[in-house]
Design a protein around this motif. Structure first.
Motif, PDB file in Angstrom:
ATOM      1  N   MET A 108      52.814  19.180  21.110  1.00  0.00           N
ATOM      2  CA  MET A 108      51.729  18.686  20.244  1.00  0.00           C
ATOM      3  C   MET A 108      52.354  17.656  19.310  1.00  0.00           C
ATOM      4  SD  MET A 108      48.965  20.716  20.685  1.00  0.00           S
ATOM      5  CE  MET A 108      48.075  21.257  19.248  1.00  0.00           C
ATOM      6  N   PRO A 109      51.657  16.743  18.674  1.00  0.00           N
ATOM      7  CA  PRO A 109      50.307  16.373  19.069  1.00  0.00           C
ATOM      8  C   PRO A 109      50.352  15.199  20.050  1.00  0.00           C
ATOM      9  CG  PRO A 109      50.856  15.318  16.990  1.00  0.00           C
ATOM     10  CD  PRO A 109      52.110  16.023  17.476  1.00  0.00           C
ATOM     11  N   VAL A 110      49.189  14.727  20.459  1.00  0.00           N
ATOM     12  CA  VAL A 110      49.114  13.613  21.403  1.00  0.00           C
ATOM     13  C   VAL A 110      48.398  12.462  20.702  1.00  0.00           C
ATOM     14  CG1 VAL A 110      47.867  12.897  23.475  1.00  0.00           C
ATOM     15  CG2 VAL A 110      49.133  15.039  23.487  1.00  0.00           C
ATOM     16  N   ASN A 112      46.398   8.894  20.762  1.00  0.00           N
ATOM     17  CA  ASN A 112      45.512   8.213  21.728  1.00  0.00           C
ATOM     18  C   ASN A 112      45.286   9.032  22.998  1.00  0.00           C
ATOM     19  OD1 ASN A 112      45.245   5.928  20.111  1.00  0.00           O
ATOM     20  ND2 ASN A 112      47.177   5.101  20.905  1.00  0.00           N
ATOM     21  N   PRO A 113      44.724  10.221  22.862  1.00  0.00           N
ATOM     22  CA  PRO A 113      44.605  11.090  24.048  1.00  0.00           C
ATOM     23  C   PRO A 113      43.814  10.475  25.187  1.00  0.00           C
ATOM     24  CG  PRO A 113      43.363  11.988  22.179  1.00  0.00           C
ATOM     25  CD  PRO A 113      44.177  10.855  21.647  1.00  0.00           C
ATOM     26  N   GLU A 114      42.925   9.524  24.852  1.00  0.00           N
ATOM     27  CA  GLU A 114      42.123   8.916  25.938  1.00  0.00           C
ATOM     28  C   GLU A 114      42.981   8.042  26.844  1.00  0.00           C
ATOM     29  OE1 GLU A 114      42.289   6.121  22.624  1.00  0.00           O
ATOM     30  OE2 GLU A 114      41.946   8.261  22.701  1.00  0.00           O
ATOM     31  N   LYS A 115      44.230   7.770  26.405  1.00  0.00           N
ATOM     32  CA  LYS A 115      45.119   6.951  27.246  1.00  0.00           C
ATOM     33  C   LYS A 115      46.067   7.815  28.083  1.00  0.00           C
ATOM     34  CE  LYS A 115      44.915   2.601  24.929  1.00  0.00           C
ATOM     35  NZ  LYS A 115      45.592   1.552  24.211  1.00  0.00           N
ATOM     36  N   TYR A 116      45.827   9.118  28.084  1.00  0.00           N
ATOM     37  CA  TYR A 116      46.671  10.014  28.873  1.00  0.00           C
ATOM     38  C   TYR A 116      45.999  10.318  30.213  1.00  0.00           C
ATOM     39  CZ  TYR A 116      50.052  11.051  25.221  1.00  0.00           C
ATOM     40  OH  TYR A 116      51.047  10.956  24.302  1.00  0.00           O
ATOM     41  N   TYR A 117      46.786  10.313  31.246  1.00  0.00           N
ATOM     42  CA  TYR A 117      46.309  10.672  32.589  1.00  0.00           C
ATOM     43  C   TYR A 117      47.223  11.779  33.105  1.00  0.00           C
ATOM     44  CZ  TYR A 117      43.229   6.761  32.252  1.00  0.00           C
ATOM     45  OH  TYR A 117      42.229   5.923  31.827  1.00  0.00           O
ATOM     46  N   VAL A 118      46.629  12.925  33.374  1.00  0.00           N
ATOM     47  CA  VAL A 118      47.424  14.120  33.667  1.00  0.00           C
ATOM     48  C   VAL A 118      47.165  14.587  35.097  1.00  0.00           C
ATOM     49  CG1 VAL A 118      47.857  16.516  32.984  1.00  0.00           C
ATOM     50  CG2 VAL A 118      47.263  14.808  31.237  1.00  0.00           C
ATOM     51  N   PHE A 119      48.238  14.852  35.813  1.00  0.00           N
ATOM     52  CA  PHE A 119      48.129  15.385  37.174  1.00  0.00           C
ATOM     53  C   PHE A 119      48.803  16.750  37.185  1.00  0.00           C
ATOM     54  CE2 PHE A 119      48.012  10.812  37.252  1.00  0.00           C
ATOM     55  CZ  PHE A 119      46.876  10.581  38.023  1.00  0.00           C
ATOM     56  N   ILE A 120      47.995  17.777  37.287  1.00  0.00           N
ATOM     57  CA  ILE A 120      48.531  19.148  37.311  1.00  0.00           C
ATOM     58  C   ILE A 120      48.716  19.531  38.774  1.00  0.00           C
ATOM     59  CG2 ILE A 120      48.117  21.546  36.660  1.00  0.00           C
ATOM     60  CD1 ILE A 120      46.219  20.455  34.457  1.00  0.00           C
ATOM     61  N   THR A 121      49.922  19.934  39.129  1.00  0.00           N
ATOM     62  CA  THR A 121      50.180  20.198  40.549  1.00  0.00           C
ATOM     63  C   THR A 121      50.457  21.679  40.801  1.00  0.00           C
ATOM     64  OG1 THR A 121      52.570  19.741  40.387  1.00  0.00           O
ATOM     65  CG2 THR A 121      51.139  17.874  40.854  1.00  0.00           C
ATOM     66  N   ASP A 122      49.814  22.183  41.815  1.00  0.00           N
ATOM     67  CA  ASP A 122      50.018  23.571  42.255  1.00  0.00           C
ATOM     68  C   ASP A 122      49.526  23.638  43.701  1.00  0.00           C
ATOM     69  OD1 ASP A 122      50.326  26.256  42.573  1.00  0.00           O
ATOM     70  OD2 ASP A 122      49.131  26.844  40.841  1.00  0.00           O
ATOM     71  N   PRO A 123      50.391  23.995  44.647  1.00  0.00           N
ATOM     72  CA  PRO A 123      49.927  23.945  46.037  1.00  0.00           C
ATOM     73  C   PRO A 123      48.745  24.856  46.321  1.00  0.00           C
ATOM     74  CG  PRO A 123      52.196  24.768  45.917  1.00  0.00           C
ATOM     75  CD  PRO A 123      51.800  24.353  44.538  1.00  0.00           C
ATOM     76  N   MET A 124      48.647  26.002  45.623  1.00  0.00           N
ATOM     77  CA  MET A 124      47.607  26.967  45.955  1.00  0.00           C
ATOM     78  C   MET A 124      46.618  27.103  44.797  1.00  0.00           C
ATOM     79  SD  MET A 124      48.884  27.611  48.848  1.00  0.00           S
ATOM     80  CE  MET A 124      48.275  29.052  49.682  1.00  0.00           C
ATOM     81  N   LEU A 125      45.368  26.781  45.039  1.00  0.00           N
ATOM     82  CA  LEU A 125      44.310  27.031  44.058  1.00  0.00           C
ATOM     83  C   LEU A 125      43.582  28.288  44.532  1.00  0.00           C
ATOM     84  CD1 LEU A 125      42.191  26.650  41.901  1.00  0.00           C
ATOM     85  CD2 LEU A 125      41.424  24.590  43.025  1.00  0.00           C
ATOM     86  N   ALA A 126      44.025  29.432  43.991  1.00  0.00           N
ATOM     87  CA  ALA A 126      43.500  30.720  44.472  1.00  0.00           C
ATOM     88  C   ALA A 126      42.388  31.234  43.546  1.00  0.00           C
ATOM     89  CB  ALA A 126      44.649  31.709  44.608  1.00  0.00           C
ATOM     90  N   THR A 127      42.757  31.932  42.468  1.00  0.00           N
ATOM     91  CA  THR A 127      41.721  32.400  41.519  1.00  0.00           C
ATOM     92  C   THR A 127      41.289  31.293  40.568  1.00  0.00           C
ATOM     93  OG1 THR A 127      43.385  33.065  39.924  1.00  0.00           O
ATOM     94  CG2 THR A 127      42.663  34.748  41.489  1.00  0.00           C
ATOM     95  N   TYR A 162      45.821  20.765  27.855  1.00  0.00           N
ATOM     96  CA  TYR A 162      45.626  19.329  27.693  1.00  0.00           C
ATOM     97  C   TYR A 162      44.293  19.010  27.024  1.00  0.00           C
ATOM     98  CZ  TYR A 162      49.827  18.611  30.407  1.00  0.00           C
ATOM     99  OH  TYR A 162      51.134  18.610  30.811  1.00  0.00           O
ATOM    100  N   VAL A 163      43.262  19.761  27.378  1.00  0.00           N
ATOM    101  CA  VAL A 163      41.945  19.521  26.779  1.00  0.00           C
ATOM    102  C   VAL A 163      42.020  19.790  25.268  1.00  0.00           C
ATOM    103  CG1 VAL A 163      39.576  20.408  26.696  1.00  0.00           C
ATOM    104  CG2 VAL A 163      40.640  19.915  28.895  1.00  0.00           C
TER     105      VAL A 163
END
Ligand code: URA
Length: 219
Positions: free
Chosen positions: A126-128, A130-145, A156-157
């Motif tokens: 923390m903190p961020v 100009n948050p509108e200038k952030y682009y976040v890619f969350i990676t996880d091979p399995m989206l289960a629950t 991030y939100v």
């Protein structure tokens, strides 16, 4: 490439994606084979995930002539956030194609009984500005629950980064996981290569590929 789009969900399919999935899913594929197939797949998924990154025009000189050329805007911050440990499989490809990206690891494991994520490492400071200038890619091979992804998105939100700038990049998903993420964060993007049938009683995706971390890291 065949892309099925439903609101903010993109399901990516082409012969390389399908072959990679086929190799990864097969229980007879050894660790090296799983890793190779997974890395091939991550690159394709990341290309799709990054297709709307803001660009700008710059003037450059080639050995032949001056010209204008498009490139990724350098006033944005790009974050790759692998959810440990299986999400790490995306990082090498991600830094190859996006050398300017920051890698922010998120450590969560799944409680086998409750299927809820348990934090053990958080590299999202923390903190961020100009948050509108952030682009976040969350990676996880399995989206289960969807529980771990929701925890990661929340991080991030809560810093003010718009949901539309957050993209979850996964390989194999379940319908309930997708629904769980969108019910809380309808404006995030989700990119997957497959939506499987359901989760079994232990929270594994059926047919899935088993435990992605174990298959990738030979544990
Ligand atoms: N995590 C995995 O590694 N595999 C699953 O099927 C579900 C969660």
């Amino acid at each position: 490439m065949n892309i099925q789009e439903k609101n903010n969900l993109s399901i990516i399919s082409n012969p390389i994606v399908n072959q990679s999935l086929c190799i990864m899913r097969n229980q007879n594929t050894d660790t090296q084979g799983v890793r190779l197939a997974a890395r091939k797949l991550t690159r394709i998924l990341l290309y799709e995930a990054t297709k709307n990154l803001p660009q700008k025009e710059v003037e450059i000189e080639t050995p032949i002539a001056r010209c204008n050329s498009m490139t990724i805007n350098d006033d944005i911050t790009i974050i790759i956030s692998p959810i440990l440990r299986a999400g790490l499989i995306f990082t090498d490809e991600a830094v190859d194609i996006l050398p300017q990206a920051t890698i922010r690891h998120i450590g969560m494991y799944r409680d086998e009984k409750t299927l809820k994520p348990v934090w053990y490492y958080n590299k999202v400071p923390m903190p961020v500005d100009n948050p509108e200038k952030y682009y976040v890619f969350i990676t996880d091979p399995m989206l289960a629950t969807g529980n771990s992804l929701k925890e990661a998105i929340k991080l991030y939100v809560e810093k003010g980064i718009p949901e539309k700038n957050i993209c979850c990049v996964c390989m194999i998903s379940s319908p309930v996981g997708i629904e769980a993420v969108f019910s809380e964060y309808p404006n995030v993007k989700i990119i997957v290569a497959a939506v499987d049938s359901h989760l079994n009683e232990r929270g594994y995706i059926v047919p899935g590929m088993g435990d992605a971390g174990d298959r990738i890291f030979n544990t």
